[in-house]
Design an enzyme around this catalytic site. Structure first.
Site, mmCIF file in Angstrom:
data_model
loop_
_atom_site.group_PDB
_atom_site.id
_atom_site.type_symbol
_atom_site.label_atom_id
_atom_site.label_comp_id
_atom_site.label_asym_id
_atom_site.label_seq_id
_atom_site.Cartn_x
_atom_site.Cartn_y
_atom_site.Cartn_z
ATOM 1 N N LYS A 150 -45.667 54.203 18.258
ATOM 2 C CA LYS A 150 -45.560 53.867 16.969
ATOM 3 C C LYS A 150 -44.704 52.572 16.991
ATOM 4 C CE LYS A 150 -45.059 53.615 12.614
ATOM 5 N NZ LYS A 150 -45.807 53.811 11.518
ATOM 6 N N LYS A 187 -35.770 48.679 9.884
ATOM 7 C CA LYS A 187 -35.135 49.720 10.856
ATOM 8 C C LYS A 187 -35.870 50.126 11.905
ATOM 9 C CE LYS A 187 -36.814 53.368 9.816
ATOM 10 N NZ LYS A 187 -38.111 54.173 9.885
ATOM 11 N N THR A 194 -40.591 57.493 11.146
ATOM 12 C CA THR A 194 -40.571 56.511 12.500
ATOM 13 C C THR A 194 -39.222 56.477 12.738
ATOM 14 O OG1 THR A 194 -42.539 55.389 11.595
ATOM 15 C CG2 THR A 194 -41.087 54.189 12.862
HETATM 16 P P1 NAP Z 1 -39.348 56.962 1.128
HETATM 17 O O1 NAP Z 1 -40.357 56.774 0.040
HETATM 18 O O2 NAP Z 1 -38.005 55.960 1.263
HETATM 19 O O3 NAP Z 1 -38.805 58.355 1.329
HETATM 20 C C1 NAP Z 1 -37.808 58.919 2.207
HETATM 21 C C2 NAP Z 1 -37.676 60.229 2.242
HETATM 22 O O4 NAP Z 1 -36.802 60.726 2.884
HETATM 23 C C3 NAP Z 1 -37.203 60.676 0.784
HETATM 24 O O5 NAP Z 1 -37.767 62.111 0.415
HETATM 25 C C4 NAP Z 1 -35.807 60.780 0.929
HETATM 26 O O6 NAP Z 1 -35.273 61.920 -0.202
HETATM 27 C C5 NAP Z 1 -35.752 61.587 2.188
HETATM 28 N N1 NAP Z 1 -34.443 61.411 3.000
HETATM 29 C C6 NAP Z 1 -33.835 60.121 3.402
HETATM 30 N N2 NAP Z 1 -32.825 60.436 3.948
HETATM 31 C C7 NAP Z 1 -32.506 61.766 4.015
HETATM 32 C C8 NAP Z 1 -31.400 62.712 4.564
HETATM 33 N N3 NAP Z 1 -30.601 62.014 5.204
HETATM 34 N N4 NAP Z 1 -31.486 63.906 4.337
HETATM 35 C C9 NAP Z 1 -32.835 64.404 3.683
HETATM 36 N N5 NAP Z 1 -33.629 63.969 3.192
HETATM 37 C C10 NAP Z 1 -33.526 62.206 3.339
HETATM 38 O O7 NAP Z 1 -39.852 56.622 2.834
HETATM 39 P P2 NAP Z 1 -41.478 56.755 3.059
HETATM 40 O O8 NAP Z 1 -42.218 55.443 2.839
HETATM 41 O O9 NAP Z 1 -41.941 57.981 2.758
HETATM 42 O O10 NAP Z 1 -41.310 56.909 4.789
HETATM 43 C C11 NAP Z 1 -40.928 58.009 5.340
HETATM 44 C C12 NAP Z 1 -40.938 57.734 6.815
HETATM 45 O O11 NAP Z 1 -42.303 57.772 7.114
HETATM 46 C C13 NAP Z 1 -39.926 56.376 7.374
HETATM 47 O O12 NAP Z 1 -39.518 56.781 8.669
HETATM 48 C C14 NAP Z 1 -41.096 55.524 7.618
HETATM 49 O O13 NAP Z 1 -40.533 54.437 8.496
HETATM 50 C C15 NAP Z 1 -42.187 56.087 7.908
HETATM 51 N N6 NAP Z 1 -43.524 55.561 7.689
HETATM 52 C C16 NAP Z 1 -43.776 55.012 6.233
HETATM 53 C C17 NAP Z 1 -45.090 54.496 6.085
HETATM 54 C C18 NAP Z 1 -45.237 53.631 4.618
HETATM 55 O O14 NAP Z 1 -46.491 52.965 4.522
HETATM 56 N N7 NAP Z 1 -44.538 53.826 3.729
HETATM 57 C C19 NAP Z 1 -45.867 54.532 6.950
HETATM 58 C C20 NAP Z 1 -45.820 55.017 8.023
HETATM 59 C C21 NAP Z 1 -44.599 55.650 8.479
HETATM 60 P P3 NAP Z 1 -34.867 61.418 -1.400
HETATM 61 O O15 NAP Z 1 -35.956 61.378 -2.353
HETATM 62 O O16 NAP Z 1 -33.455 62.168 -1.987
HETATM 63 O O17 NAP Z 1 -34.218 60.046 -1.375
#
Ligand code: NAP
Length: 285
Positions: A168, A236, A93
């Site tokens: 979104k 964010k 997102t």
């Molecule tokens: P998360 O659990 O915090 O995972 C984030 C991922 O991004 C991790 O694999 C992290 O790697 C990687 N990452 C972050 N910064 C990076 C960088 N600079 N270079 C390479 N990799 C990087 O987050 P999430 O919940 O999966 O969410 C991911 C996205 O989906 C976000 O944009 C969020 O807003 C969106 N989203 C989330 C949900 C939800 O319910 N969780 C639902 C819909 C959409 P590391 O393992 O090294 O930290």
């Protein structure tokens, strides 16, 4: 068709598993390499040590990382090696502006870009039932569709690049309001001394029933806020919504209030908890 997944967080891990189950996953990349190695072992696919290595080896590049700058740094890396005719699908997102920048960087390499944010939470990612809102060229979506279908229950083309992220933003504004309503109402119910399992059961079956109440209601009333969707990530997203609203001369009262509440919770050290941690402020204002 070979697909690769970049970003193995709460969302990306479930997504990668479903793409593997459908037979399309060639490999994975994660910034913290240990996560990629263990998932690659489990799924019997390649653990790439750089995004560039993944991009040159697949036809569909899937991305799900945290924020705008993370997406752009990944795009800059993969633009070095991406194959002409590839489709890069960003499911993070981020802002519509970031999507447009990413599309421009990739079009120079004759690769297509789709902004394809999702809704449905970690449960949706795990079960392959996410709702996906897509911006970009229809032909690129059709090319990637078999892979995307492995992760989703519903895919809708919303318009040109950026339209997926704009949709979104609508979802995130709504989620802020729902979070305010559910956390406040359940804290009120607790103050009335009601049986919370019964409150959640009966209200879920009526007009005020909703996904957040059903999936997070019980845990929040027990003080459990395991992510889920990290509060810092929704913060964010809401900052993106505020910037878009300002540009349009539009006010977002509930979003503004939620941003302030989240900032208080982040300052108190709760940024990595689920967004339902807003309940903390309702119980103890
Ligand atoms: P998360 O659990 O915090 O995972 C984030 C991922 O991004 C991790 O694999 C992290 O790697 C990687 N990452 C972050 N910064 C990076 C960088 N600079 N270079 C390479 N990799 C990087 O987050 P999430 O919940 O999966 O969410 C991911 C996205 O989906 C976000 O944009 C969020 O807003 C969106 N989203 C989330 C949900 C939800 O319910 N969780 C639902 C819909 C959409 P590391 O393992 O090294 O930290």
């Amino acid at each position: 068709m070979r697909a690769g997944m970049i970003g193995l967080g709460a969302m990306g891990t479930g997504m990668a598993k479903n793409v593997a189950k459908a037979g399309y996953l060639a490999g994975v990349y994660n910034r913290t390499a240990a996560k990629a190695q263990s998932l690659a072992e489990e799924l019997q696919v390649t653990a790439y040590n750089q995004p560039e290595a993944l991009a040159e080896d697949v036809d569909i590049v899937l991305i799900c990382v945290s924020a705008d700058s993370d997406v752009l740094s990944i795009i800059e890396s993969i633009a070095k090696t991406v194959k002409p005719g590839s489709v890069v699908v960003d499911m993070s997102t981020v802002s519509s502006e970031t999507s447009k920048k990413a599309a421009a960087l990739l079009s120079v390499k004759q690769a297509d870009f789709l902004d394809a944010p999702v809704s449905g939470g970690v449960e949706g990612a795990k079960n392959g039932t996410l709702a996906m809102m897509v911006g970009g060229e229809v032909q690129a979506l059709e090319k990637a569709r078999p892979v995307l279908a492995a992760m989703t229950g519903r895919i809708l083309h919303m318009g040109p690049t950026g339209a997926g992220q704009a949709t979104k933003a609508v979802n995130q504004i709504m989620a802020a309001g729902i979070n305010q309503a559910v956390t406040e109402a359940l804290a009120f119910a607790q103050a009335q001394g009601l049986a919370m399992d019964k409150v959640i059961e009966i209200i879920s079956g009526g007009a005020a029933g909703n996904w957040f109440l059903e999936h997070r209601g019980s845990a929040m009333t027990q003080g459990i806020f395991a992510p889920g969707f990290k509060l810092a990530l929704h913060h964010k997203d809401l900052k993106i919504c505020q910037a878009m609203a300002e540009q349009a001369g539009f006010s977002l009262t509930l979003t503004d209030m939620t941003v302030l509440d989240y900032e208080r919770l982040i300052a108190e050290g709760y940024g990595d908890e689920d967004i339902s941690a807003l309940h903390r402020l309702k119980i103890k204002p």
